[in-house]
Design a protein around this motif. Structure first.
Motif, short mmCIF file in Angstrom:
data_model
loop_
_atom_site.label_atom_id
_atom_site.label_comp_id
_atom_site.label_asym_id
_atom_site.label_seq_id
_atom_site.Cartn_x
_atom_site.Cartn_y
_atom_site.Cartn_z
N ASN A 39 0.97 -1.27 -0.13
CA ASN A 39 0.00 0.02 -0.02
C ASN A 39 0.88 1.29 0.04
OD1 ASN A 39 -3.18 -0.53 0.39
ND2 ASN A 39 -1.98 -1.95 1.42
N LEU A 56 3.76 4.12 -1.54
CA LEU A 56 4.03 4.42 -2.85
C LEU A 56 5.31 3.59 -3.27
CD1 LEU A 56 3.69 8.31 -2.75
CD2 LEU A 56 2.12 6.75 -3.22
N GLU A 57 5.79 3.64 -4.58
CA GLU A 57 6.72 2.82 -4.74
C GLU A 57 8.19 3.29 -4.21
OE1 GLU A 57 8.89 1.06 -9.05
OE2 GLU A 57 7.13 2.06 -9.12
N ASP A 98 8.46 4.42 -1.52
CA ASP A 98 8.79 4.15 -0.01
C ASP A 98 8.76 2.73 0.19
OD1 ASP A 98 8.70 6.89 0.33
OD2 ASP A 98 6.92 6.92 1.52
N GLN A 99 8.90 1.94 -0.98
CA GLN A 99 8.73 0.46 -0.59
C GLN A 99 10.07 0.07 0.49
OE1 GLN A 99 8.07 -2.45 -3.51
NE2 GLN A 99 5.88 -1.56 -3.83
N ARG A 131 4.51 6.85 3.02
CA ARG A 131 3.52 7.51 2.11
C ARG A 131 2.88 6.26 1.64
NH1 ARG A 131 7.16 11.06 -2.06
NH2 ARG A 131 8.48 8.95 -1.54
N ARG A 135 -0.99 5.22 -0.81
CA ARG A 135 -1.97 5.50 -1.64
C ARG A 135 -3.32 4.95 -1.35
NH1 ARG A 135 -1.26 8.98 -5.42
NH2 ARG A 135 0.60 7.82 -6.29
N GLU A 181 -2.63 10.68 -2.41
CA GLU A 181 -1.58 10.41 -1.42
C GLU A 181 -1.51 10.65 -0.14
OE1 GLU A 181 3.02 11.94 -1.23
OE2 GLU A 181 2.57 11.51 -3.08
#
Length: 249
Positions: A185, A187-188, A190-191, A213, A215, A220
């Protein structure tokens, strides 16, 4: 060698009635001409039950339950149910006189009698009511403060999320939660942070926090998550408890 009982069955019953801390009452069932149970006569009452009724055990013998305890219509309804069905029944009952709660076990005996056991469960019921009140208050607080609470059991790899957590992540209440939920869940970008948070959930022994962060409903949002590790009786860090706050604005 022949066994000879020291006390008769009646004397044993009387001893149990006298010494028990729980209330015990033996009733004689009174039926009308159609066979319907309409009243119950006190046959044996132990001191604990007599105190509840505000009388001496000897004074209650042979008296009508309707006469002695007129406010007990609900309880007599349970007695009637057992007298008709012959099936044992266990109910929770609040004493109208002072508000105490009792677990009442009603069982049918021979010769048209009912034996009833009264166990005081007031402390348990009040604790349950307080817990419900606190949970309700927590739900309102989480909603107003845009926050949620969670815990994670390392031994079973299971999460518990409050309703506030589901709102923060924009997920339907009751959706299965796992460690991967956090990774899926964010953002890419923040992976890596989410993976670090997941690693701390599994291994960390000290308090920790992360900002992610995510989605949510197509927009956002920024959330801060804090965790505290709790140990079991063997001093092994097995539980992680925490909170989550929406800090988008």
């Amino acid at each position: 060698m022949t066994y000879s009982p020291i006390l008769s069955e009646d004397a044993l019953l009387q001893a149990l009635l006298k010494d028990s801390l729980n209330g015990l009452i033996l009733y004689q069932v009174v039926r009308n001409e159609a066979g319907k149970p309409i009243d119950f006569l006190y046959q044996l009452v132990n001191p604990a039950a007599a105190i509840l009724l505000g009388a001496c055990p000897e004074d209650l013998h042979g008296k009508s339950c309707k006469e002695v305890f007129p406010q007990g219509d609900e309880l007599r309804m349970y007695y009637q149910q057992v007298a008709v069905s012959g099936q044992n029944l266990r109910v929770e009952y609040q004493l109208p006189t002072d508000g105490r709660w009792f677990e009442v076990f009603i069982t049918e005996q021979v010769q048209e009698t009912l034996l009833c056991f009264f166990t005081n469960i007031t402390d348990r019921v009040l604790a349950e009511q307080e817990l419900i009140k606190n949970l309700t208050l927590l739900q309102h607080t989480e909603e107003l403060a845009s926050m949620g609470s969670w815990d994670y059991d390392r031994s079973t790899d299971q999460f518990f999320w409050s309703e506030g957590m589901y709102r923060l992540f924009g997920l339907e209440l009751g959706t299965p939660i796992s460690l991967q939920t956090y990774v899926n869940n964010v953002l890419e970008a923040d992976q890596p942070v989410a993976l670090r948070f997941v690693d701390k959930l599994q291994r960390e022994t000290l308090p920790f926090e992360e900002t992610l962060r995510i989605r949510r409903y197509g927009d956002e949002a920024i959330i801060k998550i804090k965790g505290v590790v709790k140990s079991n009786s063997q001093e092994q860090p097995m539980w992680v408890l925490g909170g989550c706050w929406d800090i988008t604005h």
